[in-house]
Motif scaffolding. Structure first.
Motif, mmCIF file in Angstrom:
data_model
loop_
_atom_site.group_PDB
_atom_site.id
_atom_site.type_symbol
_atom_site.label_atom_id
_atom_site.label_comp_id
_atom_site.label_asym_id
_atom_site.label_seq_id
_atom_site.Cartn_x
_atom_site.Cartn_y
_atom_site.Cartn_z
ATOM 1 N N LEU A 57 0.841 -1.194 0.000
ATOM 2 C CA LEU A 57 0.000 0.000 0.000
ATOM 3 C C LEU A 57 0.876 1.242 0.000
ATOM 4 C CD1 LEU A 57 -2.655 -0.999 2.684
ATOM 5 C CD2 LEU A 57 -3.008 -0.850 0.228
ATOM 6 N N PRO A 58 0.460 2.277 -0.729
ATOM 7 C CA PRO A 58 1.231 3.520 -0.653
ATOM 8 C C PRO A 58 1.044 4.132 0.727
ATOM 9 C CG PRO A 58 -0.771 3.852 -1.937
ATOM 10 C CD PRO A 58 -0.697 2.380 -1.597
ATOM 11 N N PRO A 59 2.050 4.853 1.215
ATOM 12 C CA PRO A 59 1.894 5.477 2.532
ATOM 13 C C PRO A 59 0.761 6.501 2.495
ATOM 14 C CG PRO A 59 3.903 6.231 1.472
ATOM 15 C CD PRO A 59 3.311 5.157 0.592
ATOM 16 N N GLU A 60 -0.031 6.530 3.575
ATOM 17 C CA GLU A 60 -1.145 7.480 3.648
ATOM 18 C C GLU A 60 -0.636 8.910 3.746
ATOM 19 O OE1 GLU A 60 -4.414 6.808 6.311
ATOM 20 O OE2 GLU A 60 -4.041 4.672 6.246
ATOM 21 N N HIS A 61 0.374 9.085 4.543
ATOM 22 C CA HIS A 61 0.940 10.410 4.746
ATOM 23 C C HIS A 61 2.444 10.300 4.537
ATOM 24 C CE1 HIS A 61 -2.891 11.573 6.431
ATOM 25 N NE2 HIS A 61 -2.837 10.529 7.209
#
Length: 94
Positions: A57-61
């Motif tokens: 998953l791409p980092p949220e922040h």
């Protein structure tokens, strides 16, 4: 102890990995060995009995770089300086 991957039967996607005290026989519970590296979101193919790892998953922040952090601090200090100058000017100090 018994290790299982709980899957969504329709998609084959792992929704949980559990270590249980007893054996479970169910379509949605796939037995795992101690060395199986299965994680939630991995996909199980019932025909080939193989697992496919999920894409990360791409980092949220995203973590800001040190330069970005310093630039933000400088912008904040500049804004505070402008505020102070406006106060000093309106009071006739400068």
């Amino acid at each position: 102890m018994f290790k299982y991957a709980q899957i969504d039967v329709e998609t084959g996607v792992c929704v949980a990995v559990s270590i249980l005290s007893g054996e479970v026989i169910a379509d949605h519970m796939i037995p795992l060995t101690e060395t199986d590296d299965v994680e939630p979101r991995d996909t199980y193919d019932k025909e080939t009995k193989t697992w496919t790892k999920a894409e990360p998953l791409p980092p949220e922040h995203p973590v800001p770089s040190k330069i970005e952090q310093l630039e933000a601090e400088i912008a904040n200090l500049n804004a505070q300086n402008i505020e102070l100058w406006e106060i000093l000017i309106t009071k006739g100090v400068v």
